[in-house]
Each structure stands twice: as C-alpha cells, then as structure tokens.
Write an enzyme that holds these catalytic residues in place. Structure first.
Site, PDB file in Angstrom:
ATOM      1  N   ARG A  27       1.179  -1.250   0.159  1.00 22.29           N
ATOM      2  CA  ARG A  27      -0.173   0.075   0.085  1.00 22.29           C
ATOM      3  C   ARG A  27       0.853   1.527  -0.507  1.00 22.29           C
ATOM      4  NH1 ARG A  27      -3.187   0.001   4.716  1.00 22.29           N
ATOM      5  NH2 ARG A  27      -4.528  -2.145   4.396  1.00 22.29           N
ATOM      6  N   ARG A  31      -3.318   7.005   1.370  1.00 18.13           N
ATOM      7  CA  ARG A  31      -3.650   7.590   1.565  1.00 18.13           C
ATOM      8  C   ARG A  31      -2.345   8.645   2.857  1.00 18.13           C
ATOM      9  NH1 ARG A  31      -9.256   6.279   4.640  1.00 18.13           N
ATOM     10  NH2 ARG A  31      -7.866   3.693   4.392  1.00 18.13           N
ATOM     11  N   ARG A  40      -6.501  11.874  -5.192  1.00 18.11           N
ATOM     12  CA  ARG A  40      -8.121  11.563  -5.412  1.00 18.11           C
ATOM     13  C   ARG A  40      -8.944  12.080  -5.326  1.00 18.11           C
ATOM     14  NH1 ARG A  40      -9.142   6.779  -0.624  1.00 18.11           N
ATOM     15  NH2 ARG A  40     -11.514   6.668  -1.148  1.00 18.11           N
ATOM     16  N   ASP A  77      -7.473  -2.184  -6.731  1.00 22.32           N
ATOM     17  CA  ASP A  77      -8.237  -2.450  -5.600  1.00 22.32           C
ATOM     18  C   ASP A  77      -8.102  -4.474  -5.767  1.00 22.32           C
ATOM     19  OD1 ASP A  77      -9.307  -2.199  -3.742  1.00 22.32           O
ATOM     20  OD2 ASP A  77     -10.059  -3.166  -3.938  1.00 22.32           O
ATOM     21  N   TYR A 154     -15.546 -11.391   0.280  1.00 27.00           N
ATOM     22  CA  TYR A 154     -16.420 -10.516  -0.556  1.00 27.00           C
ATOM     23  C   TYR A 154     -17.487 -10.649  -0.902  1.00 27.00           C
ATOM     24  CZ  TYR A 154     -11.899  -7.478   1.519  1.00 27.00           C
ATOM     25  OH  TYR A 154     -11.067  -6.743   2.488  1.00 27.00           O
TER      26      TYR A 154
END
Length: 357
Positions: A27, A31, A40, A77, A154
């Site tokens: 990652r 952020r 973003r 993703d 998921y």
C-alpha cells in the site's frame, strides 16, 4: 529483453546475489501521502481513481518520487475481479468496500463467469502499460490480485470487516457451492495476472488477506489449493525475463512450509512470525518478504532503524530477503518515517551481503 536500472528486487526474489536488501511497501501509494489525497480528490472517488489509467499511473509513481524504493506496485484494488463479474462494487464513506449484489443464492453462484481481462478489466491493463512507460525501466513493476478465497469472502459477505458468518456457513453447509466460486475465481485470477504480465508487470503477487481466518484443514482445501492452481498456470517468463511470484497469507505463519511447496518464488510474512525462524523452516526453497509491524512507523526514526536491524539480523546473511511491512502501511504514517525506514534498510543491510555480492 528489458534491462532494468535497478533489478535488486528481482534478483532477491530469485535468491541471486545483491548488494543490499531491497525494500518496497504494501500500500505504498496511499492516504499517508498528501499528493495521493490530492489526486484522489481530483478523480472524485476511489473507484474513479482506480479505473482511470492516467490517475492510477500518477499515484503509482508518487511514492517513488519521494523514496528510493526498489519497486513500483500497480495502483488498483483486489476487488476489480468481482466488480467485473457484475456484483456492483461501491465504497461507502467510512465503511470500506461493499457489494450491491453479494452471492447468496445458488442460481447466482452457478451463473458466475470469468471476466475477460482485455474487456471488462481493460482499464487495469492500460494502467500497467502506462506505468511501465512512466517507470522507464527504473525499477520493476509488481502486479497483483486477491486470492480466490479472499475474493470469495467479499463476494459472499458483501463487505469486509465481518466475522465470516456467511462464507463459513457456506463452507461447512454447502462446500460444493464455495468450491464453485473458488474455481471460477482461480480461473479469473490466473487470466487477470497473466494479462498483467503481458501488459508489463514484471513480478506478480497474490494477496490472501483472509486465509488466516480458516482452520488448518480448511485453509489447505479452500485457499492454498486454489493458489497452487494459479501459480502452476501463471507465465513463468515473458520477453526473456523470469516473472517471480509472491504469495502472502496474512496470519499464515502456521503454514509456511505448505505455502513454500506450491511453486511460488517468495512467501510474504506478517509480523507475527520471526523471519529467522521462517528462514530455517523453508530453507532455500523460497525467498521471504517482510515483515515489520506497520505500527513501528509511528515511532521515532531511531526506533525504526533499531527494529529494521532486528529483522535483518534475524534473517541473517545472504540474498532471498525482500524487506516489507507485515501488512499495508497505515494512512496515519508520517511520510518522513517511511523515508527513515527505506534509508535504514538500504544502509543497514549492506553488511549482510558483503560475501554474496
């Protein structure tokens, strides 16, 4: 044949001599970087960021502009595959990924189809190609996918952060249905990763984020078995270069020997296992990737360097170690601490490679 300006990561994954231990961060485009948040915001939302190759390339390159990392990893993703299957992926504010149409009915499960990477997932392949051009052979590009079981979690639960009640009920009550999902997922992941390789990915990684939630026998039957199928079907070489394969099961320390036996080149480790012990257990069969606790990056640069040194000492001399975190970097990490980590790895690791380089 492509000549990389920095091929240290490729050589370490293949257990070839290196001058220092290479490092990249799970990652690493995220952020914790102000520039990522700005891009973003321009994109509008996370999915728009993922599905625009230009934006995906921009954020993939951002951490390399800040830190002398030894690899870029495709910005995407793990849920692109189930999204392409028509399950309706969306991101609820503050709640993470969710699906509009989770798999609960047998009819829906039997109707699952493998998406065409060149059509439904074309935007990912375009991003891979664009990133390779932007990198200009500076460092290798890592492509990735979620594992069949992690994707299934998921797809059946409809969201992350659950207690796995729906999928584990299916696993024990209707295992044939879960096996059908996993079989389709395995074929989809294989096609997806091979397409990434053809588009320019030079290393591929399978993220088995939720495999560690399974019992010993269930892990082998419902997770490891399908990752082994994928590894066996992935391209070994492309354009004259060997394509290393990394498999990472979070919470998978109990099964290191089993993972090392499926044909991958490297096994990712979380922070719950000592890397020296892991090396003793797998021998020379695979390289190891890991395994600093991401929370260490909230401490001072001096503490970060000391923790890096512990891992390097534990692994010991020689190649076959790729330094990384035991999971993704936190959004609250100060960027200067990520810089301290990379500097510590590059500086402190050289003494462990004097004889092998």
């Amino acid at each position: 044949m492509t000549t990389l300006k920095n091929d240290t990561l490729l050589r370490a994954l293949l257990k070839q001599p290196v001058d220092y231990t290479p490092v990249w961060l799970m990652r690493q485009a995220g952020r914790y970087l102000a520039e990522y948040n700005a891009t973003r915001a321009r994109a509008g939302d996370f999915l728009a960021l993922c599905k625009n190759p230009g934006f995906a390339t921009e954020v993939t390159m951002q951490p390399l502009a800040r830190f002398p990392l030894d690899a870029a990893i495709l910005f995407s993703d793990i849920l692109t595959i189930p999204d392409a299957m028509g399950l309706g992926l969306y991101f609820a504010h503050g709640e993470g990924p969710m699906f509009e149409r989770p798999l609960r009915e047998e009819k829906e499960i039997r109707a699952l189809k493998v998406p065409d990477p060149g059509k439904e997932l074309r935007y990912v392949m375009d991003a891979v190609s664009e990133i390779r051009k932007a990198l200009d052979n500076r460092v290798p590009l890592i492509g990735f996918s979620g594992s069949p079981f992690t994707l299934a979690c998921y797809m059946v639960e409809g969201r992350g952060g659950t207690e796995f009640r729906e999928i584990k009920t299916m696993l024990y009550q209707r295992p044939e249905l879960l096996h059908h999902i996993l079989d389709v997922n395995a074929k989809a992941v294989t096609a997806y990763l091979n397409a990434q390789i053809e588009s320019g990915a030079q290393i591929v990684m399978i993220f088995d984020t939720w495999g560690g939630a399974l019992s010993h026998g269930a892990y082998q039957e419902f997770s490891l078995r399908y990752m082994q199928q994928i590894v066996a079907r992935l391209k070994r070489d492309h354009e004259g270069m060997r394509i290393p394969k990394i498999v990472f099961t979070k919470g998978g320390g109990l099964w290191l020997e089993l993972i090392a036996d499926i044909g991958c080149d490297a096994v990712g480790l979380d922070w719950t296992i000592d890397i020296g012990e892991a090396r003793r257990r797998v021998g020379d069969k695979v390289s190891l990737q890991g395994n600093l606790d991401p929370s260490v990056l909230f401490a001072s640069p001096e503490v970060i360097a000391a923790e890096v040194e512990k891992i390097l000492l534990s692994y010991g001399a020689g190649s076959g170690h790729v330094f990384n975190l035991g999971h993704g970097i936190s959004q609250f990490t100060p960027p200067e601490n990520a810089a301290a980590l990379v500097e510590a790895v590059h500086t402190l690791s050289r003494k462990f490679h004097l004889e092998s380089a």
